[in-house]
Design an enzyme around this catalytic site. Structure first.
Site, short mmCIF file in Angstrom:
data_model
loop_
_atom_site.label_atom_id
_atom_site.label_comp_id
_atom_site.label_asym_id
_atom_site.label_seq_id
_atom_site.Cartn_x
_atom_site.Cartn_y
_atom_site.Cartn_z
N SER A 106 0.84 -1.19 0.00
CA SER A 106 0.00 0.00 0.00
C SER A 106 0.89 1.25 0.00
O SER A 106 1.79 1.37 -0.82
CB SER A 106 -0.94 -0.03 1.21
OG SER A 106 -1.91 0.98 1.13
N ASP A 160 -8.67 -3.46 -6.77
CA ASP A 160 -8.12 -3.18 -5.45
C ASP A 160 -9.18 -2.47 -4.59
O ASP A 160 -9.74 -1.44 -4.96
CB ASP A 160 -6.89 -2.29 -5.60
CG ASP A 160 -6.23 -1.99 -4.27
OD1 ASP A 160 -5.23 -2.65 -3.96
OD2 ASP A 160 -6.72 -1.11 -3.55
N HIS A 183 -6.69 -5.80 -0.90
CA HIS A 183 -5.71 -4.72 -0.96
C HIS A 183 -4.47 -5.17 -0.19
O HIS A 183 -4.52 -5.37 1.01
CB HIS A 183 -6.28 -3.44 -0.34
CG HIS A 183 -5.30 -2.32 -0.26
ND1 HIS A 183 -4.72 -1.76 -1.38
CD2 HIS A 183 -4.79 -1.64 0.81
CE1 HIS A 183 -3.90 -0.79 -1.01
NE2 HIS A 183 -3.91 -0.70 0.31
#
Length: 390
Positions: free
Chosen positions: A180, A276, A334
């Site tokens: 991320s 995502d 994610h």
């Protein structure tokens, strides 16, 4: 009625045992890794938002992995205004004093040879994310009112210097990675990282759930544009971004990988879902809840299909797979590589992330795997969840 309840209870017990067993298999042989506070970084001005030292978790390599390193940066979005940055100082996202004293390593950081055969005995590091700028900020003056420090870039350099002293200066293999917002520095600092290691070392980078998409004709809430513009202004991040990008366009756009990836000389690998959940949630907040309720309106289906097309169009060109590796799945997820399920469970064309990345890293094959479904899939296969829009 009683028989039905008994059967339901037995099914629930069996299901829980199966899931528990899966977790045991995934975590078998794991150890708790202690937190290390890098006190020496303070004298270099390399501190978290609240002025505390940066910190990381480190498990030493051994055997054939003694001179191999994986550095993984944790994620946690960004702080792009003073109010958000102040709020972070009471959490691990802004202060090392709130970091857990121990963590277990899973996925690519696992010490289990069966689950992680190529990297289990490497030096493995997980860095806490306490600067809010994806390790790009560098402001000399401390905010006099809120006592905030914007020093992410200094943290990155202080950490790498520390790992070099611990033995990474003799590295034969090294991977800079993250998930991320922690995956962005794996791309932004990729060439900078390689330049600090021996010329003979095999050095590559791995970004997980970090290929944030910019859509030029975005009609929805432009969340990422707001974040990037605020981050650049608050953290003074421009100097840490690739000059090949900032010399051509607004620096705030140079936090989107699609605009700066061509200038990265060091080989890198992208792990990402084309659906995502972070991006979909921030881009289409009105649709997000429907993803998990199988509410297949025509407008939602069209929105997701358009998003997928824009995302795949923004990926690196599939011409030189030795320098640009990819694993792009269709899971509603994610970040995946530090999850035992994600690292070894999800697959594209019958290859897991673990197998695809390892083969690419060691030059055993140069596949760029991109899934084909037009709509997201349930990749966990839990009995209570069906595939989205079957």
């Amino acid at each position: 009625m009683e028989i039905t309840k008994i059967l339901q209870g037995l099914c629930l017990v069996i299901f829980c045992l199966i899931m528990l067993n899966d977790k045991v298999v995934i975590g078998e042989g794991e150890t708790m890794v202690n937190l290390t506070i890098l006190e020496s970084a303070v004298s270099k001005g390399a501190v978290c938002l609240d002025g505390t030292p940066p910190a990381y978790y480190y498990e030493k390599g051994y055997g054939e992995g003694a001179n191999n390193w994986i550095i993984y940066f944790r994620g946690g979005e960004w702080c792009y205004n003073v109010i958000d940055c102040v709020a972070r100082t009471t959490t691990e996202k802004g202060s090392s004093k709130y970091a857990l004293k121990q963590r277990s390593f899973y996925g690519i950081l696992s010490n289990n040879k069966t689950i992680n055969p190529d990297f289990y005995n490497w030096n493995r590091v997980m860095v806490i994310y306490c600067d809010g700028s994806s390790f790009t900020g560098d402001v000399e003056l401390v905010d006099p009112i809120n006592k905030l420090h914007f020093r992410g870039a200094r943290i990155f350099l202080a950490l790498i210097e520390n790992f070099l002293e611990k033995g990474m200066k003799n590295a034969k293999n090294a991977i800079l990675s993250g998930g991320s917002a922690g995956g962005l520095p794996a791309l932004i600092h990729c060439d900078r990282f390689k330049a600090l290691l021996p010329n003979s070392a095999r050095v590559k980078c791995l970004a997980d759930g970090s290929y944030f998409l910019h859509r030029e004709q975005m009609k929805e809430m432009a969340f990422m544009d707001t974040v990037n513009e605020g981050l650049i202004k608050l953290h003074h991040s421009t100097n840490m971004l690739p000059s090949s990008c900032t010399s051509k366009m607004n620096p705030s756009l140079c936090l989107f990988p699609q605009y700066f990836q061509e200038g990265i000389k060091t080989p890198f690998f992208i792990v990402n879902s084309m659906f995502d959940t972070f991006q979909i949630n921030k881009t289409f907040p009105g649709y997000y809840e429907n993803l998990f309720s199988n509410t297949c309106s025509t407008s939602l289906v069209k929105t997701l299909q358009d998003f997928k097309q824009d995302f795949t169009n923004a990926l690196p060109k599939q011409s030189n797979s030795s320098s640009r590796g990819m694993f792009i799945d269709s899971c509603l997820i994610h970040s995946q590589i530090t999850s035992g399920v994600g690292w070894n469970g999800f697959s594209v064309y019958n290859k897991t992330i673990a197998k695809t990345f390892s083969d690419w890293y060691f030059d055993r094959s140069h596949e760029q795997l991109i899934d084909k479904p037009d709509l997201p899939l349930n990749c966990y296969n839990f009995p209570s969840i069906t595939n989205f829009c079957p």
